[in-house]
Design an enzyme around this catalytic site. Structure first.
Site, PDB file in Angstrom:
ATOM      1  N   ALA A 257       0.799  -1.238   0.000  1.00  0.00           N
ATOM      2  CA  ALA A 257       0.000   0.000   0.000  1.00  0.00           C
ATOM      3  C   ALA A 257       0.828   1.282   0.000  1.00  0.00           C
ATOM      4  O   ALA A 257       0.261   2.363   0.140  1.00  0.00           O
ATOM      5  CB  ALA A 257      -1.014   0.023   1.151  1.00  0.00           C
ATOM      6  N   ALA A 258       2.158   1.168  -0.196  1.00  0.00           N
ATOM      7  CA  ALA A 258       2.964   2.397  -0.257  1.00  0.00           C
ATOM      8  C   ALA A 258       2.514   3.266  -1.439  1.00  0.00           C
ATOM      9  O   ALA A 258       2.375   4.487  -1.315  1.00  0.00           O
ATOM     10  CB  ALA A 258       4.445   2.047  -0.388  1.00  0.00           C
ATOM     11  N   GLY A 259       2.253   2.620  -2.584  1.00  0.00           N
ATOM     12  CA  GLY A 259       1.784   3.362  -3.765  1.00  0.00           C
ATOM     13  C   GLY A 259       0.412   3.969  -3.523  1.00  0.00           C
ATOM     14  O   GLY A 259       0.113   5.084  -3.973  1.00  0.00           O
ATOM     15  N   ASP A 260      -0.445   3.243  -2.806  1.00  0.00           N
ATOM     16  CA  ASP A 260      -1.786   3.772  -2.493  1.00  0.00           C
ATOM     17  C   ASP A 260      -1.673   4.985  -1.569  1.00  0.00           C
ATOM     18  O   ASP A 260      -2.405   5.965  -1.718  1.00  0.00           O
ATOM     19  CB  ASP A 260      -2.633   2.691  -1.814  1.00  0.00           C
TER      20      ASP A 260
HETATM   21  O1  RIB Z   1      -1.839  -1.859  -3.228  1.00  0.00           O
HETATM   22  C1  RIB Z   1      -1.973  -2.779  -2.180  1.00  0.00           C
HETATM   23  C2  RIB Z   1      -3.249  -3.535  -2.318  1.00  0.00           C
HETATM   24  O2  RIB Z   1      -3.188  -4.331  -3.481  1.00  0.00           O
HETATM   25  C3  RIB Z   1      -3.528  -4.506  -1.206  1.00  0.00           C
HETATM   26  O3  RIB Z   1      -4.212  -3.906  -0.129  1.00  0.00           O
HETATM   27  C4  RIB Z   1      -4.314  -5.598  -1.888  1.00  0.00           C
HETATM   28  O4  RIB Z   1      -5.658  -5.618  -1.542  1.00  0.00           O
HETATM   29  C5  RIB Z   1      -4.121  -5.367  -3.382  1.00  0.00           C
HETATM   30  O5  RIB Z   1      -5.264  -4.921  -3.962  1.00  0.00           O
END
Ligand code: RIB
Length: 314
Positions: A257-260
């Site tokens: 989730a670093a990119g998120d």
């Molecule tokens: O970007 C990370 C996410 O990718 C995770 O939370 C997982 O659910 C996938 O969708």
């Protein structure tokens, strides 16, 4: 008042195994731990934007199960507006099976489930909310025709439309009809390489990769480069603009989730009128902080932590 950040995308339950290494074919390997975390790229980006201080709304589809209830409750607990959230009780909520190695790197397999049922009709039903947001943020874990419809609807208003093309499509290309409506395309280095065939490893190849992405139709591009920060490029009649921002050094526990985190914090800052460079600094800080904690949802930083990191010199 207009919503700062509207996220259209996926929501999942992450089933996370800490592993000493990847198993070989046919091998049984003992994992170190097992945990469940809220995840899904859309959900993570909505949480990241809300925690960074933006008024945030989420449109996505959950299944009629306990995982769906947990994901929805977490969004609400974080102040995300869920008025447009949908539930399909005939299917399970999306899941991701994640393996995290000793250096914090991960391998992820997703099963779309309810995310695969978010439809263009669902987008039309929420058209007013989407087109009136300040920034609209998409990823690629829901059907591509749904994202094409959502970008077109977002462009009917004044929204800044951001696409995080993750995961990169297996075909290695994105439809022109989608890219024509994208203001800011934000791939990581792997996605950028899959879309262009150019590996962004040094200054020259990063520039070539960004220019090739721009030629596909988006108005601007940011390539996130992990511990090398992020690079922005846009082109206009006045010429090319390039902005490079370093990231913040941290001890990586789990990079999930670093990119998120980057995308959510970036969108949050842009909605508040920050410059692209300021917004990228917040994005880099959010990505770095997300790497210091385990899991997707729980790792996304709060505004105070972001401010503290951004105020330090890299
Ligand atoms: O970007 C990370 C996410 O990718 C995770 O939370 C997982 O659910 C996938 O969708």
């Amino acid at each position: 008042m207009a919503t700062d950040v509207m996220v259209v995308g996926s929501l999942s339950m992450d089933l996370v195994l800490q592993v000493p290494r990847l198993p070989k074919i046919g091998e049984t390997l003992a994992g170190k731990s097992f945990d469940t975390f809220v995840g899904g790229k859309g959900n993570n980006q909505a949480l990241a934007a809300a925690r960074a201080g933006a008024s945030t709304a989420m449109l996505g589809k959950l299944g009629g199960d306990a995982y769906g209830e947990i994901v929805l409750a977490s969004l609400k607990d974080n102040g995300v507006n869920c008025d447009n959230m949908l539930v399909d009780s005939t299917i399970s909520t999306g899941i991701a099976n994640i393996w995290v190695g000793p250096t914090g790197d991960n391998s992820i397999i997703i099963v779309a489930n309810s995310n695969g049922r978010l439809s263009p009709q669902d987008i039309e039903a929420a058209a007013t909310e989407i087109s009136s947001a300040k920034t609209v943020l998409f990823q690629l874990e829901v059907p591509i025709e749904t994202i094409i419809a959502a970008a077109a609807v977002a462009k009917r208003g004044n929204a800044l439309v951001i696409l995080n093309p993750a995961p990169a499509p297996p075909s290695g290309s994105l439809p022109e009809a989608l890219l024509a409506n994208i203001d800011l395309l934000v791939p990581n280095e792997t996605e950028a390489e899959l879309l262009t065939g150019i590996s962004p490893v040094d200054e020259k190849s990063i520039e070539a990769c960004a220019l090739k992405l721009l030629a596909m139709g988006p108005k601007a591009v940011i390539i996130t480069l992990g511990d090398r920060g992020a690079v922005y490029m846009s082109r206009s009649i006045e010429g090319t603009t390039k902005i490079q921002v370093p990231t913040y050094p941290v001890k990586v526990v789990d990079s999930t989730a670093a990119g998120d985190a980057f995308c959510g914090a970036l969108a949050s800052q842009l909605a508040r009128g920050a410059t692209i460079e300021e917004a990228m600094r917040y994005g880099c800080a959010a990505g770095a902080l997300a790497c210091t904690r385990a899991g997707a949802g729980p790792s996304l930083p709060m505004a105070a932590d972001l401010e503290a990191m951004v105020s330090t010199k890299v």
